[in-house]
Design an enzyme around this catalytic site. Structure first.
Site, PDB file in Angstrom:
ATOM      1  CB  SER A 156     -59.974  45.400  -6.175  1.00 23.39           C
ATOM      2  OG  SER A 156     -60.447  45.050  -7.451  1.00 23.39           O
ATOM      3  CE1 TYR A 169     -64.611  44.400  -3.614  1.00 24.54           C
ATOM      4  CE2 TYR A 169     -63.929  44.891  -5.862  1.00 24.54           C
ATOM      5  CZ  TYR A 169     -63.711  44.251  -4.648  1.00 24.54           C
ATOM      6  OH  TYR A 169     -62.571  43.497  -4.481  1.00 24.54           O
TER       7      TYR A 169
HETATM    8  N1  LIG Z   1     -61.050  36.971  -4.726  1.00 26.17           N
HETATM    9  C1  LIG Z   1     -60.542  37.805  -5.604  1.00 26.17           C
HETATM   10  O1  LIG Z   1     -60.394  37.458  -6.804  1.00 26.17           O
HETATM   11  C2  LIG Z   1     -60.110  39.204  -5.181  1.00 26.17           C
HETATM   12  C3  LIG Z   1     -59.546  40.046  -6.155  1.00 26.17           C
HETATM   13  C4  LIG Z   1     -59.151  41.336  -5.800  1.00 26.17           C
HETATM   14  C5  LIG Z   1     -59.305  41.752  -4.483  1.00 26.17           C
HETATM   15  N2  LIG Z   1     -59.854  40.928  -3.542  1.00 26.17           N
HETATM   16  C6  LIG Z   1     -59.982  41.429  -2.150  1.00 26.17           C
HETATM   17  O2  LIG Z   1     -59.451  40.483  -1.234  1.00 26.17           O
HETATM   18  C7  LIG Z   1     -60.162  40.525   0.006  1.00 26.17           C
HETATM   19  C8  LIG Z   1     -60.643  39.126   0.380  1.00 26.17           C
HETATM   20  O3  LIG Z   1     -61.530  38.696  -0.631  1.00 26.17           O
HETATM   21  P1  LIG Z   1     -62.070  37.199  -0.762  1.00 26.17           P
HETATM   22  O4  LIG Z   1     -62.034  36.882  -2.184  1.00 26.17           O
HETATM   23  O5  LIG Z   1     -61.416  36.312   0.226  1.00 26.17           O
HETATM   24  O6  LIG Z   1     -63.614  37.440  -0.340  1.00 26.17           O
HETATM   25  P2  LIG Z   1     -64.682  36.460   0.299  1.00 26.17           P
HETATM   26  O7  LIG Z   1     -64.324  35.051   0.027  1.00 26.17           O
HETATM   27  O8  LIG Z   1     -66.014  36.952  -0.138  1.00 26.17           O
HETATM   28  O9  LIG Z   1     -64.491  36.755   1.871  1.00 26.17           O
HETATM   29  C9  LIG Z   1     -64.855  37.990   2.388  1.00 26.17           C
HETATM   30  C10 LIG Z   1     -64.608  37.990   3.881  1.00 26.17           C
HETATM   31  O10 LIG Z   1     -65.062  39.232   4.423  1.00 26.17           O
HETATM   32  C11 LIG Z   1     -65.903  38.940   5.534  1.00 26.17           C
HETATM   33  N3  LIG Z   1     -66.917  39.955   5.773  1.00 26.17           N
HETATM   34  C12 LIG Z   1     -67.820  40.449   4.889  1.00 26.17           C
HETATM   35  N4  LIG Z   1     -68.648  41.296   5.516  1.00 26.17           N
HETATM   36  C13 LIG Z   1     -68.262  41.343   6.818  1.00 26.17           C
HETATM   37  C14 LIG Z   1     -68.737  42.028   7.955  1.00 26.17           C
HETATM   38  N5  LIG Z   1     -69.820  42.812   7.920  1.00 26.17           N
HETATM   39  N6  LIG Z   1     -68.087  41.845   9.147  1.00 26.17           N
HETATM   40  C15 LIG Z   1     -67.023  41.024   9.211  1.00 26.17           C
HETATM   41  N7  LIG Z   1     -66.536  40.334   8.179  1.00 26.17           N
HETATM   42  C16 LIG Z   1     -67.160  40.485   6.984  1.00 26.17           C
HETATM   43  C17 LIG Z   1     -66.568  37.624   5.145  1.00 26.17           C
HETATM   44  O11 LIG Z   1     -67.178  37.041   6.268  1.00 26.17           O
HETATM   45  P3  LIG Z   1     -68.580  36.169   6.152  1.00 26.17           P
HETATM   46  O12 LIG Z   1     -68.159  34.757   5.925  1.00 26.17           O
HETATM   47  O13 LIG Z   1     -69.237  36.369   7.467  1.00 26.17           O
HETATM   48  O14 LIG Z   1     -69.359  36.725   4.991  1.00 26.17           O
HETATM   49  C18 LIG Z   1     -65.358  36.871   4.616  1.00 26.17           C
HETATM   50  O15 LIG Z   1     -64.582  36.376   5.657  1.00 26.17           O
HETATM   51  C19 LIG Z   1     -61.311  41.529  -0.202  1.00 26.17           C
HETATM   52  O16 LIG Z   1     -60.964  42.765   0.361  1.00 26.17           O
HETATM   53  C20 LIG Z   1     -61.425  41.639  -1.715  1.00 26.17           C
HETATM   54  O17 LIG Z   1     -61.937  42.876  -2.106  1.00 26.17           O
HETATM   55  C21 LIG Z   1     -60.256  39.664  -3.863  1.00 26.17           C
END
Ligand SMILES: NC(=O)c1ccc[n+]([C@@H]2O[C@H](COP(=O)([O-])OP(=O)(O)OC[C@H]3O[C@@H](n4cnc5c(N)ncnc54)[C@H](OP(=O)(O)O)[C@@H]3O)[C@@H](O)[C@H]2O)c1
Length: 250
Positions: A156, A169
């Site tokens: 990020s 985070y």
């Molecule tokens: N969205 C953005 O704008 C953004 C920006 C910069 C970086 N990122 C990075 O991109 C990646 C994906 O983000 P996202 O936006 O798709 O997030 P998200 O929609 O919150 O999804 C997070 C995922 O991680 C899983 N997870 C969380 N805790 C877990 C655990 N204990 N065991 C197994 N799985 C677990 C969640 O599963 P559950 O459904 O079970 O909770 C979900 O599948 C992350 O690493 C995030 O830091 C995102």
């Protein structure tokens, strides 16, 4: 290094590749799972919630793409033994691993370090840093068996430039950048290439939690960015290693 999201997937370009995606049940993980399967890869979908993993699995199969494998595991509670079992399952079933995408993560909470909740700090570091470390360590032997393996750590902007109140985070993403660089240096002479990737803002649950007041419809859909993941897992990006990557907005 900026990677374009304008990538056209060629049918079968990841044929015979086996790629593990964490957090594959929703958000960016689900979007990349669809595209990786569309490109011909067998995706090992790791997630903690079997119900939503199965729903995502159905979408891949209904799309006519390569049937994925479900791997339910909670990264918060998983131990070295779970990761050893995973390594055994991967080697027994596929003989090798070609891609490992550390996508799962939690946002923790927005709070000054001075007041940060200890339990939430530990949970965030466990899921965002310790789990990717243990998972990678266990799977290096399987990655070593691939002619061209790729490890990708989702990072990020707050893991590259500190921002107040992003707490565990932000710190966890700084740690991921360090893990990615260190591992890349150690594996320099192998067939395993390692990069970190800041995907930029996307319309997901995590973004909604971090920015509750913004109009989420203005954020790019994860599906608009996931084709770039196919590129990063393909041989076309073979020369990209040890980089801090960012994705351009679609
Ligand atoms: N969205 C953005 O704008 C953004 C920006 C910069 C970086 N990122 C990075 O991109 C990646 C994906 O983000 P996202 O936006 O798709 O997030 P998200 O929609 O919150 O999804 C997070 C995922 O991680 C899983 N997870 C969380 N805790 C877990 C655990 N204990 N065991 C197994 N799985 C677990 C969640 O599963 P559950 O459904 O079970 O909770 C979900 O599948 C992350 O690493 C995030 O830091 C995102």
């Amino acid at each position: 290094m900026e990677i374009s999201t304008n990538y056209s997937i060629t049918e079968g370009e990841l044929k015979d590749k086996v790629i593990l995606v964490t957090g594959a049940n929703r958000g960016f993980g689900k979007a990349m799972t669809m595209d990786l399967a569309k490109a011909g890869a067998t995706v090992i979908m790791l997630g903690r919630d079997l119900g939503s993993l199965e729903t995502a699995y159905d979408e891949v199969v209904d799309g006519g793409f390569v049937e994925p494998i479900l791997y339910p595991l909670d990264l918060e509670g998983a131990t070295a033994e779970h990761y050893q079992q995973l390594q055994k399952d991967v080697l027994d079933n596929f003989g090798q691993l070609d891609g490992l995408i550390h996508n799962a993560g939690i946002i923790g909470t927005m709070m000054p370090i001075e007041q940060y909740d200890l339990k939430l700090w530990y949970a965030t570091m466990q899921i965002n840093v310790n789990a990717p470390f243990m998972l990678t360590q266990a799977l290096i032997p399987a990655l070593n068996k691939s002619a061209d393996a790729c490890v990708l750590f989702l990072s990020s902007s707050v893991g590259r430039e500190a921002r107040a109140y992003w707490g565990a985070y932000g710190v966890s993403k700084f740690a991921i950048e360090g893990l990615s660089k260190t591992l890349s240096e150690e594996l320099e002479k192998t067939n395993i290439r390692v990069n970190s990737l800041d995907p930029g803002r996307m319309k997901t649950e995590m973004r909604r939690t971090a920015y509750p007041a913004e109009n989420s419809d203005k954020n790019p859909l994860p599906e608009s960015k996931s084709p770039a993941i196919v590129y990063l897992m393909s041989e076309k990006s073979k020369k990209i290693k040890g980089e801090q990557l960012t994705l351009s907005d679609a």
